[in-house]
Design a protein around this motif. Structure first.
Motif, PDB file in Angstrom:
ATOM      1  N   ARG A   1      -2.924  10.949   5.397  1.00  0.00           N
ATOM      2  CA  ARG A   1      -3.168   9.563   4.963  1.00  0.00           C
ATOM      3  C   ARG A   1      -1.848   8.830   4.737  1.00  0.00           C
ATOM      4  O   ARG A   1      -1.678   7.687   5.180  1.00  0.00           O
ATOM      5  CB  ARG A   1      -4.012   9.554   3.689  1.00  0.00           C
ATOM      6  N   LEU A   2      -0.919   9.485   4.054  1.00  0.00           N
ATOM      7  CA  LEU A   2       0.360   8.832   3.776  1.00  0.00           C
ATOM      8  C   LEU A   2       1.159   8.594   5.059  1.00  0.00           C
ATOM      9  O   LEU A   2       1.856   7.582   5.170  1.00  0.00           O
ATOM     10  CB  LEU A   2       1.187   9.671   2.794  1.00  0.00           C
TER      11      LEU A   2
ATOM     12  N   THR B   1       1.872   1.963  -3.755  1.00  0.00           N
ATOM     13  CA  THR B   1       0.732   2.303  -4.610  1.00  0.00           C
ATOM     14  C   THR B   1       0.065   3.598  -4.167  1.00  0.00           C
ATOM     15  O   THR B   1      -0.292   4.444  -4.995  1.00  0.00           O
ATOM     16  CB  THR B   1      -0.298   1.172  -4.615  1.00  0.00           C
ATOM     17  N   ASP B   2      -0.056   3.799  -2.860  1.00  0.00           N
ATOM     18  CA  ASP B   2      -0.778   4.971  -2.380  1.00  0.00           C
ATOM     19  C   ASP B   2       0.031   6.251  -2.496  1.00  0.00           C
ATOM     20  O   ASP B   2      -0.543   7.337  -2.630  1.00  0.00           O
ATOM     21  CB  ASP B   2      -1.245   4.756  -0.944  1.00  0.00           C
TER      22      ASP B   2
ATOM     23  N   SER C   1      -3.817  12.061  -7.493  1.00  0.00           N
ATOM     24  CA  SER C   1      -5.133  12.605  -7.166  1.00  0.00           C
ATOM     25  C   SER C   1      -5.054  14.077  -6.771  1.00  0.00           C
ATOM     26  O   SER C   1      -5.995  14.840  -7.004  1.00  0.00           O
ATOM     27  CB  SER C   1      -5.773  11.801  -6.034  1.00  0.00           C
TER      28      SER C   1
ATOM     29  N   ARG D   1      -0.779   7.186  -6.000  1.00  0.00           N
ATOM     30  CA  ARG D   1      -2.185   7.568  -6.144  1.00  0.00           C
ATOM     31  C   ARG D   1      -2.482   8.912  -5.475  1.00  0.00           C
ATOM     32  O   ARG D   1      -3.222   9.729  -6.023  1.00  0.00           O
ATOM     33  CB  ARG D   1      -3.077   6.478  -5.557  1.00  0.00           C
ATOM     34  N   GLU D   2      -1.921   9.127  -4.309  1.00  0.00           N
ATOM     35  CA  GLU D   2      -2.162  10.406  -3.634  1.00  0.00           C
ATOM     36  C   GLU D   2      -1.568  11.554  -4.440  1.00  0.00           C
ATOM     37  O   GLU D   2      -2.194  12.611  -4.582  1.00  0.00           O
ATOM     38  CB  GLU D   2      -1.573  10.385  -2.223  1.00  0.00           C
TER      39      GLU D   2
ATOM     40  N   ILE E   1      -0.207   5.438   6.481  1.00  0.00           N
ATOM     41  CA  ILE E   1       0.166   4.282   5.673  1.00  0.00           C
ATOM     42  C   ILE E   1       1.633   3.915   5.889  1.00  0.00           C
ATOM     43  O   ILE E   1       1.994   2.747   6.038  1.00  0.00           O
ATOM     44  CB  ILE E   1      -0.120   4.575   4.181  1.00  0.00           C
TER      45      ILE E   1
ATOM     46  N   SER F   1       0.818  -1.217   0.000  1.00  0.00           N
ATOM     47  CA  SER F   1       0.000   0.000   0.000  1.00  0.00           C
ATOM     48  C   SER F   1       0.848   1.262   0.000  1.00  0.00           C
ATOM     49  O   SER F   1       0.445   2.284  -0.559  1.00  0.00           O
ATOM     50  CB  SER F   1      -0.922   0.006   1.222  1.00  0.00           C
TER      51      SER F   1
END
Length: 367
Positions: free
Chosen positions: A324-325, A298-299, A306, A302-303, A328, A295
């Protein structure tokens, strides 16, 4: 008639239905632009059913390994083996999936909320049914490379190929655009060396079919409280414990229900394939560690994508993404062997710097 600016996917949907007024969509989804259409009565399709007409989105970031050549070819092979999977209907050379009328589990019971017992029982039953399906019993073309098909029961080999995919297709492939972002967050090649050490030594378990993406939006509850499993696009053959780890990672159950589902998985899978739960208590945390590590990579991408142009200046969107990161990264400290995790403010600054250096680029996945 559809407007001239209509996408090819919408034009295809209108052509299939024969009436633009009956077309619903596009549906929310990442990999495909999807519309729901009824078929003309003369086609012989199931009465009163609606069908998904979809086209792959272009210019997308793909972070998941594909195993089967086509979801539409896999689904018919699952009928009679697995309860409540969509029908597939061939119409004018297209393979259309039946649209399941209902509400997703995520809509009814959001992340973090408990899932009612009647639906948990169906999830557990699904675990047992997929565990009973072996690659030999599944005459569907597979497109994964030979090296991505370790010998039956080689859980270590299965995990190694997943780590390789993350390293090569998510981390290395995105280095040209996101390498500086990875580096500033403390992510480098050595993280994969440490991850391999973390997941090494998995017990052998006989392989079976895995959905590999069982989250709340891929489970649909119909009017009769039947639970349908959709989006088998990432299905693969491998270690049955990986299915449980992926499911727990994505579902965000309350702690008490997480334990309940894990025990239900053990009973159902062991009954379907004796020996398929060997060493599960010891190995589950290792597989969950891989999911948390995966995660991270990938995140991060993606973050950043986005945020888009919003990342050029400080603001609430950047702060939320940074928070969020931070969560994670913190969750993956152990499997990635990270010495430290930058704080939310530092991550926010990193995202802003990255956004400014990529201000004139259109990020992938935006079309």
């Amino acid at each position: 008639m559809p407007p001239e600016s209509a996408s090819p996917a919408r034009l295809r949907a209108v052509g299939v239905s024969g009436d633009e007024r009956t077309v619903e969509g596009p549906l929310r989804g990442y990999h495909h632009e999807t519309y729901v259409v009824p078929l003309p009565a003369a086609t012989g399709a199931v009465a009163a059913a609606r069908w998904k007409c979809r086209e792959p989105r272009s210019n997308l970031l793909w972070f998941d390994r594909r195993c089967f050549a086509s979801e539409e070819r896999l689904l018919p092979a699952l009928h009679g083996r697995i309860d409540h999977v969509p029908d597939v209907f061939e119409f004018e050379g297209l393979h259309l999936q039946r649209f399941i009328e209902g509400r997703t589990l995520g809509t009814l019971y959001g992340a973090g909320r408990a899932v009612p017992p009647d639906l948990v029982r169906q999830i557990v039953r699904l675990f047992g049914q997929t565990a009973a399906v072996t690659s030999r019993a599944l005459p569907v073309e597979r497109v994964c490379r030979p090296e991505d098909r370790p010998a039956d029961g080689d859980s270590d080999g299965f995990m190694e190929r997943l780590v390789c995919f993350t390293q090569e297709r998510v981390y290395a492939a995105n280095q040209p655009e996101f390498g500086a972002l990875f580096a500033e967050l403390g992510l480098d090649d050595d993280a994969f060396t440490r991850l391999r050490k973390h997941v090494a030594g998995l017990r052998e378990r006989p392989f079976c079919l895995l959905h590999a993406d069982l989250h709340r939006e891929n489970l649909v509850v119909d009017a009769e409280r039947r639970l349908w499993t959709i989006d088998w696009e990432l299905a693969m053959v491998g270690d049955p414990l990986y299915e449980l780890a992926t499911h727990l990672h994505l579902m965000r159950y309350p702690p008490w229900q997480r334990r309940q589902v894990a025990e239900g998985w053990r009973r159902a899978v062991e009954a379907a394939r004796p020996g398929a739960t060997h060493g599960w208590r010891q190995d589950l945390d290792l597989l969950l560690g891989y999911k948390r590590a995966q995660s991270v990579f990938t995140d991060v991408v993606r973050e950043a994508v986005s945020l888009g142009r919003a990342a050029r200046s400080p603001g609430v969107p950047v702060s939320l993404a940074a928070a969020r990161l931070h969560g994670i990264l913190s969750a993956a400290v152990l499997p990635l062997g990270l010495d430290a995790v930058p704080g939310p403010a530092e991550i926010s600054a990193v995202l802003v710097r990255w956004g400014r250096t990529h201000a004139d680029e259109e990020p992938p996945g935006t079309q």
